[in-house]
Design an enzyme around this catalytic site. Sequence first.
Site, PDB file in Angstrom:
ATOM      1  CG  ASP A 173      43.796  13.245  28.854  1.00  0.00           C
ATOM      2  OD1 ASP A 173      42.870  12.663  28.276  1.00  0.00           O
ATOM      3  OD2 ASP A 173      44.129  14.422  28.638  1.00  0.00           O
ATOM      4  CE  LYS A 195      50.380   5.075  24.544  1.00  0.00           C
ATOM      5  NZ  LYS A 195      51.787   5.075  24.864  1.00  0.00           N
ATOM      6  CG  MET A 308      53.005  17.135  23.503  1.00  0.00           C
ATOM      7  SD  MET A 308      51.540  17.140  22.471  1.00  0.00           S
ATOM      8  CE  MET A 308      51.058  18.843  22.558  1.00  0.00           C
TER       9      MET A 308
END
Length: 406
Positions: A173, A195, A308
């Site tokens: 990640d 990403k 988050m």
Amino acid sequence: MSPAPIALYPDLRERPVLVVGGGAAAERQVQALLAAGALPRLGGAPALTPVLQAWADAGRIQWLRGRFDGAWLDAVWYLVAASDDPAVNRQALQAAAAQRVLAQDATGAADTAAATQATDDTGDGIGASAAAATAQAIRPGTVTLVGAGPGDPGLLTLNALRALRNADVVLHDRLVSAAILELLPGTAERIEVGKSASGHSVRQEQIHALMLEHARRGRRVVRLKGGDPFVFGRGGEELEYLRTHGVPYAVVPGITAALACAAYAGIPLTHREHAQSLRLVTAHCKESFDTLDWAALAQERQTLAVYMGVAGLDTVRERLLRAGRAADTPFALVENGSRPQQRVVVGTLADLPDTARAHQVRSPALLILGEVAALATGLHWFGAAPLSALPSPFPKPAVPTLAHAA
Ligand SMILES: C[S@@+](CC[C@H](N)C(=O)[O-])C[C@H]1O[C@@H](n2cnc3c(N)ncnc32)[C@H](O)[C@@H]1O
């Protein structure tokens, strides 16, 4: 008489292997497995040879007493059927096939020729490269979900480190810190799946496909995730996928952000004078806001750890106040917890979003809300002191804090 063939095994270093039997054939297999660094378990035999018994007594191998039990396969990577009783071997091999555990009949090599190479005790007769190629061909691909913790490599578990060192390919990640990626062996292929270079996340389906593709090539895949794989980490979905596709897997837990951020900010999450429960919550989109039980979250004497949540602080504030949480409830925002650049911002619920904006708090950041958050102003020990408008609830410290050993 020349000794019976000794099998060449897949790479089984530090992996539990079940050997069925207790006689001379089993002894030879256990000897080879110990030499290969595996962790042999022996079962399905009423008695052991003196050598096997001595190894069991010394703790070098584990002896599972009683008749062969299919449940023994739950915890092993490989089975070697080496019993003097063909019926027991058949039963063990059938159970292994049913549970998709790679197995080998060490007494009847005919149907396992691909997995077995004739060699003698000295290893003569087969070149190292041929042995490696054979082992590569039969090695079952595996996926290990590994929790990397919040960033400080010192928070990795020994099992995590072991998995990283043995990895052929690591799918990691974005949140996994550079300091942890530095621990990977140079031979391990690294693929960032958090990403892409263009800034777009790799879709979960693509991550599944990558895990499967590499495992089917016989590789040891490590799926490396920030924190713990099972805490807001989609580890469950990945295991379901692997199970459906028959890929062997294991999970190494990691230290989740709530625990690490609290510890590194000096916030005892359940200090008995202030909180008797802790809730791990995610609040980053409308769907997660609407499905949360805000009345329950607003109760006193509990600590909220909100993952988050940076983009949703206005909504968190508004919903908690509306549900009755006191406006002066302390919060701490821990940005880059446990990393050298850690920042801690402390304030009260009433000012939560404004304070975060004033200090430009960015992801990754964890919100800790509840009376315990104020303790950071006095108990902090790591990195810079908290940015706080709150007074410390403690008198001046009697003892200085230690510099962080890392
Ligand atoms: C997708 S969740 C993954 C959580 C992870 N599985 C865990 O157990 O910590 C990502 C969120 O975790 C929190 N987080 C992860 N690492 C952090 C860190 N080093 N400092 C602060 N928050 C962190 C942040 O709230 C971030 O938005």
